[in-house]
Write a protein that holds these residues in place. Sequence first.
Motif, mmCIF file in Angstrom:
data_model
loop_
_atom_site.group_PDB
_atom_site.id
_atom_site.type_symbol
_atom_site.label_atom_id
_atom_site.label_comp_id
_atom_site.label_asym_id
_atom_site.label_seq_id
_atom_site.Cartn_x
_atom_site.Cartn_y
_atom_site.Cartn_z
ATOM 1 N N PHE A 148 11.134 11.956 -15.915
ATOM 2 C CA PHE A 148 10.718 11.621 -14.554
ATOM 3 C C PHE A 148 9.221 11.306 -14.514
ATOM 4 N N ARG A 149 8.461 12.140 -15.193
ATOM 5 C CA ARG A 149 7.010 11.963 -15.171
ATOM 6 C C ARG A 149 6.634 10.569 -15.672
ATOM 7 N N GLN A 150 7.317 10.162 -16.733
ATOM 8 C CA GLN A 150 7.035 8.837 -17.290
ATOM 9 C C GLN A 150 7.380 7.724 -16.309
ATOM 10 N N GLU A 151 8.585 7.805 -15.772
ATOM 11 C CA GLU A 151 9.037 6.746 -14.857
ATOM 12 C C GLU A 151 8.157 6.710 -13.598
ATOM 13 N N PHE A 152 7.878 7.887 -13.081
ATOM 14 C CA PHE A 152 7.075 7.995 -11.862
ATOM 15 C C PHE A 152 5.676 7.407 -12.100
ATOM 16 N N GLY A 153 5.066 7.774 -13.198
ATOM 17 C CA GLY A 153 3.722 7.277 -13.522
ATOM 18 C C GLY A 153 3.710 5.758 -13.629
ATOM 19 N N LYS A 154 4.730 5.239 -14.291
ATOM 20 C CA LYS A 154 4.815 3.792 -14.482
ATOM 21 C C LYS A 154 4.980 3.080 -13.130
ATOM 22 N N THR A 155 5.833 3.645 -12.287
ATOM 23 C CA THR A 155 6.083 3.034 -10.980
ATOM 24 C C THR A 155 4.826 3.089 -10.109
ATOM 25 N N LEU A 156 4.090 4.186 -10.217
ATOM 26 C CA LEU A 156 2.835 4.296 -9.454
ATOM 27 C C LEU A 156 1.871 3.187 -9.858
ATOM 28 N N GLY A 157 1.827 2.905 -11.153
ATOM 29 C CA GLY A 157 0.956 1.838 -11.658
ATOM 30 C C GLY A 157 1.339 0.497 -11.036
ATOM 31 N N LEU A 158 2.649 0.236 -10.970
ATOM 32 C CA LEU A 158 3.120 -1.031 -10.394
ATOM 33 C C LEU A 158 2.746 -1.115 -8.911
ATOM 34 N N LEU A 159 2.982 -0.017 -8.201
ATOM 35 C CA LEU A 159 2.701 -0.015 -6.764
ATOM 36 C C LEU A 159 1.212 -0.247 -6.503
ATOM 37 N N GLU A 160 0.411 0.424 -7.299
ATOM 38 C CA GLU A 160 -1.035 0.310 -7.132
ATOM 39 C C GLU A 160 -1.490 -1.137 -7.286
ATOM 40 N N LYS A 161 -0.901 -1.792 -8.268
ATOM 41 C CA LYS A 161 -1.245 -3.186 -8.521
ATOM 42 C C LYS A 161 -0.839 -4.063 -7.330
ATOM 43 N N ILE A 162 0.377 -3.835 -6.862
ATOM 44 C CA ILE A 162 0.874 -4.624 -5.724
ATOM 45 C C ILE A 162 -0.023 -4.393 -4.505
ATOM 46 N N ALA A 163 -0.289 -3.125 -4.214
ATOM 47 C CA ALA A 163 -1.062 -2.787 -3.013
ATOM 48 C C ALA A 163 -2.474 -3.366 -3.101
ATOM 49 N N ALA A 164 -3.090 -3.264 -4.287
ATOM 50 C CA ALA A 164 -4.459 -3.769 -4.430
ATOM 51 C C ALA A 164 -4.490 -5.278 -4.251
ATOM 52 N N SER A 165 -3.526 -5.978 -4.854
ATOM 53 C CA SER A 165 -3.589 -7.434 -4.779
ATOM 54 C C SER A 165 -3.262 -7.939 -3.379
ATOM 55 N N ARG A 166 -2.562 -7.127 -2.588
ATOM 56 C CA ARG A 166 -2.195 -7.581 -1.237
ATOM 57 C C ARG A 166 -2.999 -6.883 -0.153
ATOM 58 N N ASN A 167 -3.940 -6.067 -0.585
ATOM 59 C CA ASN A 167 -4.816 -5.384 0.359
ATOM 60 C C ASN A 167 -4.024 -4.460 1.290
ATOM 61 N N LYS A 168 -3.099 -3.691 0.715
ATOM 62 C CA LYS A 168 -2.262 -2.767 1.494
ATOM 63 C C LYS A 168 -2.570 -1.321 1.111
ATOM 64 N N ILE A 169 -2.095 -0.414 1.939
ATOM 65 C CA ILE A 169 -2.293 1.011 1.680
ATOM 66 C C ILE A 169 -1.142 1.523 0.809
ATOM 67 N N PRO A 170 -1.434 2.000 -0.407
ATOM 68 C CA PRO A 170 -0.333 2.487 -1.237
ATOM 69 C C PRO A 170 0.062 3.923 -0.876
ATOM 70 N N ALA A 171 1.363 4.176 -0.804
ATOM 71 C CA ALA A 171 1.820 5.528 -0.444
ATOM 72 C C ALA A 171 3.145 5.845 -1.112
ATOM 73 N N LEU A 172 3.336 7.129 -1.376
ATOM 74 C CA LEU A 172 4.627 7.606 -1.860
ATOM 75 C C LEU A 172 5.350 8.105 -0.607
ATOM 76 N N THR A 173 6.220 7.246 -0.085
ATOM 77 C CA THR A 173 6.755 7.464 1.257
ATOM 78 C C THR A 173 7.833 8.554 1.332
ATOM 79 N N GLU A 174 8.420 8.909 0.217
ATOM 80 C CA GLU A 174 9.376 10.042 0.125
ATOM 81 C C GLU A 174 9.480 10.436 -1.331
ATOM 82 N N PHE A 175 9.537 11.726 -1.588
ATOM 83 C CA PHE A 175 9.798 12.156 -2.957
ATOM 84 C C PHE A 175 10.404 13.552 -2.938
#
Length: 369
Positions: A264-291
């Motif tokens: 889980f830690r691996q998958e979660f970390g990887k997904t966070l990296g993807l989200l961060e990239k998306i949010a930064a390039s689109r100027n959005k607020i990144p959040a973990l909306t449920e976990f």
Amino acid sequence: MRLFLFILFLTSVSTGLLAQNEPIDKNATRETVALYQRLKNSMDKGFLFGHQDDLAYGVGWKYSPGRSDIKDVTGDYPALYGWELGRIELDHSVNLDSVPFDKMKGFIREAYDRGGVITISWHLNNPLTGGSAWQPAPGTVASILPGGEKNALYKNWLDKVASFLADLKGKKGEPIPVILRLFHELNGNWFWWGGKNCTPDELKQLWRFTVGYLRDEKGLHNLLYAYNTDRFSSEEAWLEKYPGDEWVDVAGFDIYQRGPSVEFRQEFGKTLGLLEKIAASRNKIPALTEFGFNGLPDSSWWTQTFLKALEGHQLAYVMAWRNAGNKKDGSHEFYVPYKGQGSAADFIEFYKDGRTLFQKDVTKEKIYQ
Ligand code: BMA
């Protein structure tokens, strides 16, 4: 080729310059803009910790004024509070998890008064069939778009959501800002609006219609809009139904651990990296909306798995799902520890960590001023 590169350069410069530091709603209230800017610009302070239905009930208790499982364990409330509107569309007085809507309004006001942040989801019934949110049927999304046979019904449901949201007022009569999490987990097949149950274009139209209706028809200006998928493995997958930068404030995903912590830690970390990239390039607020990790069977999960995976990533907030406790069907559900639960000691360490922000931290910040 040179000309092409030059145009590309100009485009990226202008996108950067145009990158707005304000919500998509140009008429957002002062407090809503303040919340947006706090979430967007202060991620280096850490992330807000949130919990669904925190003040309504916990494991083994219900509606006990001032109580919260998080407070029982840490002495502090969460910084962010999640609530759910499912069944408001049917004029029920309680939501699909039996939380009375009038009590919910009280909890929201109480949390806002002490500087907390509010987010709301809506597991609305299937407007075409009358089944639950979990009962997809072909043509549902198309049926509620303008021109569709259920568009009037859908607008009527939105009117009820709008009157709930309009009734949330602070002490000076100001509308309480809410992060509205529409059509969540929209890449999964379990909800009627999700995955293969509609086309990307239908969902995008539905999103834009809904935001336009709440903002422009109903005149609500206390909302930030969160777009979130379930777990995902590529930027393209996350973007498949994305309605466009001018329709979204918060970019997020939901994720639950169902297997070993290491994986889980691996998958979660990887997904966070993807989200961060998306949010930064689109100027959005990144959040973990449920976990969550249901039942928290791993006593050091908070510091060794969750926090470790978050290391090096920036998020505005994270929200654990609800502490329903024992359910009628014999199963149980809880995602934050209650007093005496196996991961409670570790949660206190997590609480003390500088990166985690709870109520006392945000109260000091005076986010809305
Ligand atoms: C699910 C579960 C259900 C609940 C639903 C809507 O994840 O927690 O028990 O009814 O969310 O809140």
